[in-house]
Design a protein around this motif. Structure first.
Motif, mmCIF file in Angstrom:
data_model
loop_
_atom_site.group_PDB
_atom_site.id
_atom_site.type_symbol
_atom_site.label_atom_id
_atom_site.label_comp_id
_atom_site.label_asym_id
_atom_site.label_seq_id
_atom_site.Cartn_x
_atom_site.Cartn_y
_atom_site.Cartn_z
ATOM 1 N N LEU A 86 45.811 97.155 105.185
ATOM 2 C CA LEU A 86 45.390 96.191 106.191
ATOM 3 C C LEU A 86 46.254 94.937 106.112
ATOM 4 N N VAL A 139 36.854 92.842 107.726
ATOM 5 C CA VAL A 139 36.873 92.744 106.266
ATOM 6 C C VAL A 139 35.808 91.777 105.769
ATOM 7 N N LEU A 198 40.258 92.122 112.794
ATOM 8 C CA LEU A 198 40.590 92.461 111.412
ATOM 9 C C LEU A 198 39.791 91.574 110.465
ATOM 10 N N ALA A 247 42.428 89.837 104.294
ATOM 11 C CA ALA A 247 42.741 91.252 104.484
ATOM 12 C C ALA A 247 43.196 91.874 103.176
ATOM 13 N N ALA A 290 37.846 96.756 111.390
ATOM 14 C CA ALA A 290 39.087 96.333 110.742
ATOM 15 C C ALA A 290 40.248 97.197 111.194
#
Lengths: 481, 630, 174, 102
Positions: B419, B328, B324, B409, B287
């Motif tokens: 994030l 997550v 990303l 995120a 991430a």
């Protein structure tokens, strides 16, 4: 010592591959004495190797033959068969090459067969005496082969360098054997193994092994016994160089595998340590030396040092599929190396060998087929998937993983990266600009015998890369117990 | 039909073989036919297989086809076998379908090139290798495909090898990714050692029972695999090769360096998601890498002059989004973005290629302009792609895929405000550089004359991709907009659903609106600075801060420079032989170290026989010393 | 017998040292022949009478004569001798000597790790050697024959000197 | 008859071996280099004879015979090479053997 049994007809049949390699050159020798004829000699040599191959195949499923000095089992027959195939290919390559370079061509084939015989016997040796003798058959033939084009000073130089250093290494090897013999009183591997079980690794034994490794290391051209490699590769003519790179080293690898298997020599940690150091040093020194090399033959010489280092990894991880991996790697490496030197000898002219890397600049535009072959060869050397080189490396790595040789594997990975750099350099060179490539250079018209050999090699490289199980099954079957 | 799965990779390979061996003898038409046709057939077959897979899912929701045992050593027997499940189906669909369109496009784009047959044969080889990589049911075969695509990438970046810069870029790409590959190879070996099998499914089934979360071996493996993914997908810190890789022809950039190969890292992580779930720290790393990369590359894209370099940085940035999402735990969101990204990024590259083609190999955007009227189809399709890239709400597919990532995120149990903020800010930057590109290229005064009229082979793929970039998003929509979950539902048997932690539907809507507004703000800023008042940017560039930022971002956050300082400079002090320029310092640095060693060791090969004999004697003494005293 | 052994050993070592250090090739050769004769004595004392005879006949006799022959034929007279004399300074042989000394120490270490063994008085007669050679090692003889044959073929080919060669490669430079 | 301690004979062989090694490493004349190799081979052969006498076996002597034949083959090829070298270089100095190098 009651091994002095009479040799029966059955035994002779099983020894046939070796007898053929002994008898056919003798016949040829007489014929040459009467009348020289290159084409006939060439065909006769091809027939010799073909006959050897046939006898190897027919004898393959026989029960192992154990006579005083030799063991003819699947393992030795496999190697002999492979050597015969390599011999065939080298013979195919030699015809055109000798035709354009040498005055007396016929003796070359005699020496070639003798040298192949020496290598095959080395793998069949179950005993230090025959190991030494067959090693010398190989070496003595090689001295003359290397210097075969005796009017070139570089051939003579290479021959002399090889001779002096090889003789010196033989002396070292002999002294090592003498130490082992002094301690055990026997020459046979099996009996030494038994004795070793009783007395353990005494200083005599380990020192003896160390000197044997040093002597063998010379033939294998591993660091620090590698010095001759590049000079001899460069000085010798390409067919001979391909022989040195393949059969000569293969015989020693096979011989060492048999020796260490039967003696259980790898149970001692200091012997393993020496081999580990040699393997690591070979990988690094070989690859680093090859890095900026502008002479293709020298480049291949240095890369062969590194490749022998990879084989040593498999060798060290002995019981973990290591011997099979080493054998497979050897076969894969044979195919690749033969391809490289085959292309060099096809491109060579009486004016000089096609060894300078600048010669290959823009080769694709002059000789697209040869350039494509060379690309395949370089990819295989670099270990790119679907080539024999990749599968070989994979087997080596797998055996190393099982034997927990993490440090060596890490070195293997690092060195693979370094290797990619200089192999790709050759490829990039071949595909580089059309305009600044050297003027067109002649090579054999029509379908020359060398080209047939190259097609065969290319098919082998791909075959081994795509369907290695076929060969691997054979290797599995012929493992020494 | 599903039994013919093996034909999907086999067809492109066949095309490759035909073109390699008979390429010189075939007419250009025949070459086009073979090159594009082989991939087209594969795409058709994939679609049929896909439909069959959807209508009557095979037992266990996967299909395994074993062709033959590749090799067998010591109980390990990797086979040539293909594993088809929802995840690999989506990937092979994108590869064959988008690949087909790009092949069609290439038949016109590359027609006049003397290496036309060679180009298409390499492209076919690439598609074949990529399919092997995706379909492989064991690690060895996957590694084979992995190396194969790397090789094709190398060959195609250096396709115009006559320029030394291209050859250098090709080698840089190969060697930098090789660093990642080495890490991955070590990871694979660790897997082999621990599970004594190469079969991916077996490993994924055994792993959770063998390890608990956070097990150190699992963490090691996950990080090593991540290393491979980072290299291939051009994420921090191995991203430096991708911008240089734009040296290849535009269709190559579209196919390999945007749509397919660079997302192999995403595939690797998604495929091995079980391992990553067992290694929470590796998940966080994914991430964080994704977030950092998407921001870094976004800023770098703002200042690039070369249209393809903008797209290259944008690709790095968008893959950052996918990472990303994976990081997550929003697996299907990551894969969804991969698919949509493949559509619109391929479209943008092809559009850029069309512009470059029409302007006779002009790549500098500041020398373009006003192409709106000259190349209407390119303009409208490019606009559709840009809309998707900058995620214009409702009407673009990019909106749905990127919105999902932003939302997860925030809301996932592994997500956080930081994030989300990174992704949000990244989206803002994205719309700035996207429309900067659009305005510079298609608005304003015309600076270069259009040479060539584009044919159908180039325009039809653009239109198809444009349609997909608009409509592709409707198969997966958020709660606020109908909550269609065709895509994630389809992937559910392979990839688990994301674990939500905080945030409800209301927050989701608020966030969506905020994101949408910033997107428009970005477009406005781009319009303002690069169309309305370019002087402002120019003036800012003259200030010291501006110059600094410009230079920093232009060089892609000076990563080449950082590598230079970290690895190269200390070495220079040692050897003082390295006098080269700023670019490529990483390679030159490492290579320099090895070269220095080379020049050192080379001296030992001096041709003196006495020296050689001494060397052997020293070796003998060392050997004896080791066995006797160690 | 012990005294004979020590005498022969000392003669062997001294003459070998002289053989490797003399600058005149013929002198070296003669010292080497002395060394081989002394070795023959050692073999005799060790009970290997057959080998003692072979050492004299083949080594000192045949092989060394080959050397003499070549040295005479090439007639590389005083020039080489002077060059060799200049060359053989301590700088040249110092390194090799130290290296060899280390090697010798290691070998001596190996040899001396064993407690002293009584030497045997038994003599291995030529007959026993012959029987062994032609039964157990008969294949070895065959292999050695191949080796000698390839040596002869090679030597025959290489020793031919052709005045004019049609194809001559360019020099060996890179 | 006093028996000779085998280690001492082996040490003699080792001594001759390393003297030969000095010769190989320090001589410039190729003929003398080859001669020094002969010393090493002879020393190795002596080690076999010593070992054979320790075990009262003919095997060590058999090995010596093989070494002898190997030395003969080696010398014949080696001297032929040296003749060619002299023919080409007009010298038998190892210095002239330096054209092949990196």
């Amino acid at each position: 010592m009651t091994m002095n049994k009479l040799i029966t007809t059955q035994d002779l049949m099983q020894l046939m591959p070796f007898i053929l390699m002994l008898a056919m050159p003798v016949i040829l020798l007489i014929i040459i004495a009467i009348k020289r004829n290159h084409l006939f000699t060439w065909l006769f040599t091809l027939a010799t190797f073909a006959a050897v191959l046939v006898t190897v195949i027919t004898n393959f499923n026989q029960a192992p033959l154990n006579i005083a000095l030799l063991t003819v089992d699947k393992f030795s027959l496999l190697y002999t068969g492979v050597f015969a195939i390599v011999g065939l290919v080298i013979t195919l390559l030699s015809h055109d090459y000798l035709e354009k370079t040498s005055d007396h061509k016929e003796e070359f084939y005699l020496l070639l067969v003798f040298a192949t015989l020496g290598s095959s016997l080395m793998v069949a040796s179950n005993n230090f005496v025959s190991l030494f003798l067959s090693l010398e058959v190989l070496s003595v033939s090689l001295y003359s082969m290397i210097a075969y084009l005796r009017n070139q000073d570089r051939a003579i130089e290479a021959g002399l360098k090889y001779l002096v250093l090889a003789a010196m290494s033989s002396a070292v090897l002999l002294f090592g054997i003498a130490l082992v013999y002094f301690e055990t009183g026997v020459f046979s591997y099996t009996l030494i193994g038994t004795k070793l079980g009783q007395i353990g690794f005494t200083p005599y034994m380990v020192a003896g092994f160390a000197m044997i490794i040093a002597g063998a290391g010379f033939k294998l051209s591993v660091v620090p016994f590698h010095w001759w490699t590049s000079d001899v590769y460069q000085g010798a003519n390409s067919p001979v160089t391909s022989f040195i790179a393949t059969v000569s080293k293969g015989g020693m690898v096979g011989g060492m595998i048999r020796m260490f298997t039967l003696i259980n020599g790898l149970e001692n940690h200091s012997v393993v340590l020496v081999l580990t150091v040699i393997a690591a040093a070979s990988m690094f020194v070989g690859n680093i030396l090859a890095l900026q090399q502008n002479n293709l033959k020298r480049l291949l010489a240095y890369s062969s040092i590194a490749h022998l280092g990879y084989i040593l990894i498999a060798f060290i991880s002995f019981g973990n599929g290591g011997t099979q991996a080493a054998t497979f790697y050897l076969v894969a490496y044979f195919a690749t190396t033969l391809g490289a030197f085959g292309i060099i000898s096809l491109l060579s002219t009486p004016e000089g060998e096609a060894e300078n890397i600048s010669f290959y600049k823009g080769l694709y535009w002059r000789k697209p087929v040869l350039a494509a072959f060379m690309t395949l060869v370089m990819f295989s050397l670099a270990g790119i998937p679907l080539t024999s080189g990749f599968v070989g490396k994979f087997f080596v790595a797998t055996s190393g993983v099982k034997a927990d040789l993490w440090v060596l594997l890490f070195f293997l990975a690092v060195n693979s990266v370094i290797g990619v750099y200089y192999y790709l350099r050759v490829v990039v060179m071949m595909f580089s600009n059309k305009d600044n490539s050297p003027e067109t250079i002649q090579c054999g018209k029509g379908i020359s015998s060398g080209l047939i050999a190259l097609v065969f090699i290319a098919l082998m490289i791909v075959y081994l890369g795509v369907y290695p199980s076929g060969i691997m099954d054979l290797i599995q079957k012929s493992i020494i117990n | 039909m599903i039994d013919y799965l093996w034909l999907v990779p086999a067809l492109p390979f066949l095309g490759f073989l035909i073109l390699t061996f008979f390429g010189k003898k075939l007419s250009k038409n025949a070459i086009s036919f073979v090159g594009a046709g082989s991939v087209g057939l594969a795409a058709l077959l994939t679609i049929i297989i896909g439909i069959q897979f959807l209508l009557s899912p095979p037992e266990g929701n996967f299909f395994n086809q074993k062709l033959w045992t590749w090799m067998s050593v010591g109980g390990m027997s990797p086979s040539i076998a293909f594993h088809l499940d929802a995840l690999s189906l989506i990937f092979i669909f994108v590869i064959t379908f988008v690949g087909f369109l790009i092949h069609v496009y290439s038949t016109e784009y590359m027609l006049e090139d003397e290496g036309f047959a060679r180009f298409l044969s390499f492209m076919n080889l690439f598609v074949g290798s990529m399919l092997v990589l995706i379909l492989a049911d064991n690690l060895a075969l996957m590694y084979l495909g992995w190396e194969g695509v790397g090789l094709c990438s190398f060959l195609l970046i250096g396709f115009w090898y006559k320029e030394p810069a291209n050859a250098a870029a090709a080698r840089k790409a190969f060697i930098v990714t090789r660093v990642g590959d080495t890490a991955m190879a070590l990871g694979l070996f660790l897997l082999i050692v621990n599970f004594n099998t190469l079969n991916i499914q077996e490993i994924l089934h055994t792993a959770p029972s063998q390890w608990t979360a956070g097990n150190s071996t699992a963490v090691w493996i996950a990080f090593l695999l991540l290393g491979g993914a980072v290299g291939k997908s051009a994420q921090l810190p191995l991203q430096t090769w991708l911008p240089d890789a734009m040296a290849g022809p535009s269709p190559v950039s579209a196919l390999i360096h945007a749509a397919t190969m660079v997302t192999a890292g995403v595939y690797l992580i998604a495929r091995n998601h079980v391992l990553f779930e067992l290694a929470p720290s590796a998940m966080s790393a994914v991430a964080i890498i994704g977030a950092a990369t998407l921001l870094m590359a976004g800023f770098a894209a703002i200042v690039q002059n070369d249209i393809k370099r903008v797209l290259a940085y944008s690709t790095i940035s968008q893959i950052g989004y996918m990472f990303l999402a994976l990081g997550v735990g929003a697996w299907s969101a990551g894969v969804f973005h991969f698919m949509i990204h493949a559509f619109f990024k391929a479209l943008l590259f092809l559009g850029a290629g069309a512009v470059i083609h029409a302007l006779h190999h002009e790549q500098n955007m500041f020398k373009m302009g006003g192409l709106r009227k000259e190349l209407p189809i390119v303009f409208w399709t490019f606009l559709a792609g840009s809309a998707a890239l900058s995620a214009l709400p409702l009407i673009s597919a990019g909106f749905y895929s990127k919105d999902a990532i932003l939302w997860y995120a925030w809301s996932s149990d592994k997500g956080s405000l930081i994030l989300w903020a990174a992704a949000f800010f990244g989206a803002f930057v994205t719309s700035i550089y996207t429309f900067r590109m659009v305005f510079l290229t298609f608005w304003g005064k015309m600076k270069t004359h259009v040479h060539i009229h584009l044919g159908n082979a180039m325009q039809v793929p653009l239109i198809v991709l444009a349609v997909l970039s608009i409509l592709g998003g409707f198969i997966e929509t958020p709660h606020s907009l109908g909550h269609i979950t065709l895509f994630s539902g389809f992937l559910n048997p392979v990839l688990p659903e994301v674990q939500l932690n905080h945030g409800g539907e209301f927050t989701e809507i608020i966030l969506q609106i905020v994101t949408a507004l910033t997107g428009f703000l970005g477009i406005f800023l781009a319009w303002h600075f690069w169309y309305k008042k370019p002087a402002m940017v120019y003036n800012f560039k003259q200030t010291s801060l501006g110059t600094g930022l410009y230079k920093l971002w232009l060089s892609g956050w000076a990563f080449d420079w950082v590598y230079d300082t970290l690895f190269v400079k200390p070495f220079i002090k040692l050897s003082q032989i390295n006098k080269d320029d700023i670019v490529d310092q990483l390679n030159i640095g490492l290579a320099g170290l090895v070269n220095w060693l080379h020049s050192l060791v080379k001296k030992t090969q001096n041709g003196n026989i006495r020296w050689y004999a001494t060397g052997i004697a020293i070796g003998l003494v060392i050997t004896l010393t080791i066995v006797l005293f160690l | 017998m012990l005294i004979v052994f020590y005498l022969a050993a000392i003669v062997a070592i001294v003459s070998t040292i002289l053989a490797v250090t003399r600058s005149n090739a013929v002198h070296s050769l003669l010292y080497l022949i002395v060394s081989f004769l002394a070795s023959a004595v050692v073999f005799f004392v060790l009970g290997a009478h057959f080998i003692a005879a072979l050492e004299v006949i083949v080594y000192a006799g045949a092989i060394m004569v080959l050397f003499v022959f070549v040295i005479m034929m090439l007639n590389v007279g005083s020039e080489t001798e002077i060059a060799e004399k200049k060359w053989l300074s301590i700088k040249t042989w110092g390194g090799p000597a130290i290296l060899s000394l280390v090697l010798f120490c290691e070998l001596a270490y190996v040899v001396l790790t064993k407690e002293s063994l009584p030497g045997s008085e038994a003599i291995v007669t030529p007959k026993e050697v012959g029987i062994s050679l032609f039964t157990q090692y008969v294949l070895g003889i065959e292999i050695a024959a191949v080796m000698l044959m390839s040596g002869i073929v090679g030597a025959y080919h290489l020793a031919q000197i052709k005045k004019k060669s049609k194809h001559r490669f360019l020099g060996g430079e890179e | 008859m006093n028996t000779i301690p085998v280690e001492q004979s082996l040490l003699l062989a080792a001594m001759l071996f390393v003297i030969g090694l000095i010769g190989v490493l320090s001589r410039r004349n190729v003929i003398l280099m080859l001669m020094s190799v002969e010393i090493m081979l002879n020393a190795a052969g002596m080690a076999f004879v010593v070992a054979g006498s320790r075990w009262v076996q003919p095997d060590g002597q058999v090995m010596f015979i093989f070494i002898l034949s190997m030395a003969a083959a080696e010398v014949s090829v080696g001297l032929a090479l040296i003749l060619q070298m002299f023919h080409i270089n007009k010298s038998i100095d190892t210095k002239t053997l330096g054209k092949l190098h990196d």
